[in-house]
Design a protein around this motif. Structure first.
Motif, PDB file in Angstrom:
ATOM      1  N   LYS A  75       0.883  -1.045  -0.066  1.00  0.00           N
ATOM      2  CA  LYS A  75      -0.086   0.114   0.026  1.00  0.00           C
ATOM      3  C   LYS A  75       0.921   1.146   0.122  1.00  0.00           C
ATOM      4  CE  LYS A  75      -3.625   2.235   2.551  1.00  0.00           C
ATOM      5  NZ  LYS A  75      -4.473   2.259   3.682  1.00  0.00           N
ATOM      6  N   GLU A  78       2.383   1.608  -3.421  1.00  0.00           N
ATOM      7  CA  GLU A  78       1.329   2.283  -4.412  1.00  0.00           C
ATOM      8  C   GLU A  78       1.114   3.714  -4.077  1.00  0.00           C
ATOM      9  OE1 GLU A  78      -2.237  -0.375  -3.607  1.00  0.00           O
ATOM     10  OE2 GLU A  78      -1.368  -1.862  -4.833  1.00  0.00           O
ATOM     11  N   GLU A  79       1.026   4.122  -2.798  1.00  0.00           N
ATOM     12  CA  GLU A  79       0.991   5.525  -2.581  1.00  0.00           C
ATOM     13  C   GLU A  79       2.143   6.369  -2.833  1.00  0.00           C
ATOM     14  OE1 GLU A  79      -1.463   8.771  -0.879  1.00  0.00           O
ATOM     15  OE2 GLU A  79      -2.075   6.875  -1.154  1.00  0.00           O
ATOM     16  N   ALA A  81       4.099   5.723  -5.624  1.00  0.00           N
ATOM     17  CA  ALA A  81       4.175   5.931  -7.008  1.00  0.00           C
ATOM     18  C   ALA A  81       2.908   6.811  -7.377  1.00  0.00           C
ATOM     19  CB  ALA A  81       3.790   4.314  -7.536  1.00  0.00           C
ATOM     20  N   LYS A  82       1.850   6.956  -6.668  1.00  0.00           N
ATOM     21  CA  LYS A  82       1.107   7.825  -7.319  1.00  0.00           C
ATOM     22  C   LYS A  82       1.414   9.185  -6.960  1.00  0.00           C
ATOM     23  CE  LYS A  82      -3.090   6.622  -5.713  1.00  0.00           C
ATOM     24  NZ  LYS A  82      -4.257   6.290  -4.872  1.00  0.00           N
ATOM     25  N   ASN A  83       2.004   9.427  -5.639  1.00  0.00           N
ATOM     26  CA  ASN A  83       2.587  10.872  -5.438  1.00  0.00           C
ATOM     27  C   ASN A  83       3.718  11.275  -6.511  1.00  0.00           C
ATOM     28  OD1 ASN A  83       0.923  11.394  -3.201  1.00  0.00           O
ATOM     29  ND2 ASN A  83       2.349  10.402  -1.760  1.00  0.00           N
ATOM     30  N   CYS A  84       4.533  10.090  -6.654  1.00  0.00           N
ATOM     31  CA  CYS A  84       5.364  10.616  -7.683  1.00  0.00           C
ATOM     32  C   CYS A  84       5.094  10.865  -9.008  1.00  0.00           C
ATOM     33  CB  CYS A  84       6.655   9.292  -7.667  1.00  0.00           C
ATOM     34  SG  CYS A  84       7.965   9.575  -8.840  1.00  0.00           S
ATOM     35  N   ALA A  85       3.830   9.994  -9.317  1.00  0.00           N
ATOM     36  CA  ALA A  85       3.382  10.512 -10.790  1.00  0.00           C
ATOM     37  C   ALA A  85       2.800  11.743 -10.983  1.00  0.00           C
ATOM     38  CB  ALA A  85       2.338   9.159 -11.032  1.00  0.00           C
ATOM     39  N   LYS A  86       2.038  12.227  -9.815  1.00  0.00           N
ATOM     40  CA  LYS A  86       1.369  13.573  -9.614  1.00  0.00           C
ATOM     41  C   LYS A  86       2.295  14.612  -9.653  1.00  0.00           C
ATOM     42  CE  LYS A  86      -1.562  16.411  -6.672  1.00  0.00           C
ATOM     43  NZ  LYS A  86      -2.180  16.485  -5.358  1.00  0.00           N
ATOM     44  N   TYR A 113      10.012  10.142  -3.604  1.00  0.00           N
ATOM     45  CA  TYR A 113       9.001   8.993  -3.479  1.00  0.00           C
ATOM     46  C   TYR A 113       9.595   7.855  -4.552  1.00  0.00           C
ATOM     47  CZ  TYR A 113       5.648  12.017  -1.456  1.00  0.00           C
ATOM     48  OH  TYR A 113       4.884  12.952  -0.495  1.00  0.00           O
TER      49      TYR A 113
END
Length: 298
Positions: A75, A78-79, A81-86, A113
């Motif tokens: 988890k 995944e969080e 990776a989501k912050n990095c992508a943003k 991240y």
């Protein structure tokens, strides 16, 4: 020692028992239930896969604890990776608008991240170099250290864009540094003997002045000893004379000692490369050469 392979389908446990005198008995396989004389229980997870890394934090966990920890890590990944992508998306948007400083900030936050993200690292180096129009970053030792840990793809991208230019600058720096190395080294060697002789000169005289001062102090002590043991004024007069000479020798010792300190400082400064104008330039060139090599060589 007897060797027996454990069944991979079953949970393996090892109990370590302590005997009555504090020694450790042989490890035995058990069913996971604690007994009165068992103190430490290690739960060993199944053997790692070929590409998995051994994690000591997972040793000793029960199956339910292990499952929970792995789920937590998944988890968190995944969080991240989501912050990095943003942040990468925001950095790309700022870059397209021409705001390189703002884009650099977003890319640096994204690296927190995912430090190995190639897209983020590429964007960061593009912004730092102002789209490879500013080479000042390549002369920073801190940036060179960071570049040495970058991904191979990032290194290849940077070298493709500025490798030829940096190689030319490295050759120019080496060409300028070579004669300076000889000049600075020869100058240090020439001054070294002169400064060492000057230090020796004042060291000897400081020692002589200090010895004379100690003798005067002894004279004061001896004269004072006889003041109450004789009826003449000679001990009193000698005490005063030796006292004056002691003060005079102290002043001389301090003056010569100060010159000795100056001579010692000159010797130390001579060994510092940047103590001269040529030496200071040589230090700058050596730092430049070391930095550029870290960008051009693995």
């Amino acid at each position: 020692m007897e060797h027996r392979e454990l069944d991979d389908e079953e949970l393996r446990k090892i109990k370590v028992k302590r005997n009555v005198v504090g020694g450790i008995e042989d490890a035995v396989e058990g069913d996971g239930e604690e007994t009165e004389d068992s103190e430490i229980v290690f739960d060993l997870p199944e053997e790692l896969g070929e590409n998995e890394e051994y994690d000591e934090d997972l040793v000793g966990l029960t199956p339910s604890q292990l499952k929970k920890e792995l789920e937590r890590r998944e988890k968190a990944a995944e969080e991240a990776a989501k912050n990095c992508a943003k942040l990468l998306e925001e950095g790309d948007a700022a870059y397209k608008e021409g705001n390189l400083e703002e884009a650099e900030t977003f890319y640096m936050q994204a690296l927190l991240y995912d430090p190995d993200n190639v897209q983020v690292q590429n964007g960061l180096w593009i912004c730092r170099t102002r789209n490879f129009s500013d080479d000042s970053v390549f002369y920073s030792e801190e940036m060179a250290e960071e570049f040495s840990t970058a991904n191979a793809e990032v290194k290849a991208m940077v070298r493709e864009r500025v490798g030829a230019r940096l190689k030319k600058e490295l050759e120019e720096a080496e060409r300028e540094a070579q004669p300076l190395r000889e000049t600075v080294t020869a100058g240090q060697a020439e001054r070294r003997s002169a400064f060492a002789g000057n230090r020796k000169y004042y060291f000897i005289r400081t020692c002589i002045a200090a010895i004379i001062m100690l003798l005067m102090i002894v004279g004061i002590a001896v004269s004072a000893y006889f003041i109450v043991r004789t009826t003449t004024n000679v001990p009193v007069i000698l005490t005063g004379v030796f006292g004056g000479l002691t003060f005079l020798s102290l002043v001389v010792t301090l003056v010569i000692g100060r010159k000795l300190l100056v001579a010692q400082r000159l010797c130390s400064e001579n060994e510092r490369t940047s103590s001269t104008e040529d030496g200071e330039r040589l230090v700058e060139l050596e730092e430049t050469i070391a930095s550029l090599r870290r960008y051009l060589e693995d």
